[in-house]
Design an enzyme around this catalytic site. Structure first.
Site, PDB file in Angstrom:
ATOM      1  N   ASP A  86       0.905  -1.243  -0.026  1.00 45.27           N
ATOM      2  CA  ASP A  86       0.052  -0.124  -0.121  1.00 45.27           C
ATOM      3  C   ASP A  86       1.010   1.246   0.013  1.00 45.27           C
ATOM      4  O   ASP A  86       1.867   1.165   0.229  1.00 45.27           O
ATOM      5  CB  ASP A  86      -1.182   0.024   1.336  1.00 45.27           C
TER       6      ASP A  86
ATOM      7  N   ASP B 258      -8.343   2.454  -2.417  1.00 45.62           N
ATOM      8  CA  ASP B 258      -9.432   2.629  -1.245  1.00 45.62           C
ATOM      9  C   ASP B 258     -10.857   3.203  -1.813  1.00 45.62           C
ATOM     10  O   ASP B 258     -10.703   4.109  -2.846  1.00 45.62           O
ATOM     11  CB  ASP B 258      -8.874   3.511   0.014  1.00 45.62           C
TER      12      ASP B 258
ATOM     13  N   GLU C 218       2.392   4.537  -4.533  1.00 45.72           N
ATOM     14  CA  GLU C 218       2.334   5.397  -5.606  1.00 45.72           C
ATOM     15  C   GLU C 218       3.693   6.167  -6.005  1.00 45.72           C
ATOM     16  O   GLU C 218       4.004   6.212  -7.038  1.00 45.72           O
ATOM     17  CB  GLU C 218       1.103   6.290  -5.704  1.00 45.72           C
TER      18      GLU C 218
END
Length: 408
Positions: A307, A378, A310
């Site tokens: 997670d 999410d 990015e």
């Protein structure tokens, strides 16, 4: 048939695994310009349909909107968002002429598909350093098959990963997980995995377990496994800045973290507070980080989800002077999560006794399916996001990745 056109000095992204000879001249479709960056323009027929772009918003036919490949943390992804977590720079144009395009460029890339001018596709980026692949075929299906062939076969996860997994932020103690498992079993609802969000960690530090809530973690993992339920812990991209924390100390000592132009380690803000990002484009740093998964593997864990890769920071987009070993972050932003997934996959393959790895990633690029599945980021328990998820997994299936829908 696939033709490869080279512009400038492209970065080798790891997306393509099949050798494709360079083509001379210019593509048979559209108009190319390399002045002030790169642009590709193509005039569409009225009935042309455009597929692709992975998990991007706004339906199956991508006509009528503008999109950016710019991996972004966007939990409130309403229909007007132009960037989401992944970057899948692949399109299929189906109609009067049917062909595919893959723009192998790891920086920010804009797709204007009939938004500014309803009859035109225009693809643009700041630097004319990229590979453009043009794929010809009789049908969209044929084109997708060719694209999937050159970006590599999807990895095959273990059998349990094809089942249902419960994921929700906020499970903190063993009793939280036991309650979830009991509820599913008592209501005769199949469940194969329960995901462990950041609260299982010690102070949100990667490769740690909260000693107060899980004093006997291996025994608890086995307890769940005895019920045919695997625990799947999260690993974030950010490593907490904390003297005495082994991962932090090793990363600083060996120069494994992303830098600023002045040579200092870049400081971001994520769940643990101040954090450093491992330089996933550095092979040595990638191997080091991948080996750290062994800490949880040795306690019985068989799969992970990555997670905040990015990479995302609570301070907003990373500054322009953040550097990887191979250049400025902004030039290769969209492959950070891809290489983190590669680190995870290779770490599990090395340290998990020959078992098939199970890896999920939030940020991804074309070719990531060689190492992981992608989860759609999410979202919220609302009808709009359920509807969007159906479109996302269809688009992802066209664009390459193994995909999983996630509802919080």
């Amino acid at each position: 048939m696939i033709q490869k056109y080279t512009y400038g000095t492209p970065f080798e992204t790891d997306a393509i695994v099949t050798s494709i000879p360079a083509s001379e001249g210019t593509p048979a479709y559209g108009t190319i310009s390399t002045e002030n960056g790169f642009s590709f323009a193509y005039d569409m027929d009225d009935n042309d349909v455009v597929y692709g772009l992975g998990e991007s918003n706004r339906g199956i036919n991508k006509r009528g909107y503008v999109y950016e490949s710019n991996c972004s943390d966007q939990p409130n992804h309403t229909e007007d968002k132009i960037s989401l977590y992944g970057a899948h720079n692949f399109l299929v144009i189906s109609g009067k002429q049917t062909f595919g395009l893959f723009v192998d460029y790891p920086g920010k890339l804009k797709f204007d598909i009939g938004y500014t001018l309803s009859s035109q596709i225009k693809i643009t980026c700041e630097d004319a350093d990229l590979y453009l692949y043009v794929i010809e075929g009789e049908t969209p299906y044929d084109i997708v098959k060719q694209f999937r062939h050159v970006i590599g076969r999807s990895y095959i996860p273990p059998k349990f990963a094809f089942g249902f997994g419960q994921s929700r932020w906020g499970y903190t103690t063993k009793e939280d997980f036991r309650t979830v498992a009991k509820g599913y079993r008592e209501n005769h609802i199949p469940i194969d995995m329960i995901y462990m969000d950041i609260d299982y960690m010690q102070s949100f530090k990667d490769f740690t377990v909260n000693e107060e809530n899980f004093p006997d973690f291996p025994e608890f993992v086995q307890e769940m496994d005895d019920q045919d339920i695997r625990l799947i812990p999260i690993i974030d991209a950010g490593v907490k800045v904390e003297p005495g924390y082994e991962i932090y100390e090793e990363g600083v000592k060996n120069n494994y973290f992303c830098k600023r132009e002045d040579g200092s380690d870049f400081v971001a803000a994520v769940w643990p507070g101040d954090t450093h990002f491992p330089d996933m484009l550095n092979p040595e740093a990638r191997k080091w980080f991948g080996d750290k998964y062994r800490f949880l593997i040795e306690q019985g864990i068989e799969g992970f989800w990555n997670d905040m890769n990015e990479p995302a920071s609570f301070n907003g987009p990373l500054p322009d002077d953040v550097q990887f070993e191979y250049g400025a972050h902004e030039k290769v932003h969209n492959i950070y999560g891809h290489f983190m997934a590669k680190a995870t996959y290779e770490g599990l393959a090395k340290n998990d006794g020959g078992k098939r790895p199970f890896v999920l990633t939030r940020a991804a690029y074309a070719g990531s399916q060689k190492y992981c599945g992608g989860w759609t980021g999410d979202n919220h328990s609302i009808w709009a996001h359920i509807a969007l998820s159906l479109e996302q997994v269809c688009n992802l299936s066209v664009s390459g990745p193994v995909s999983y829908t996630h509802l919080t």
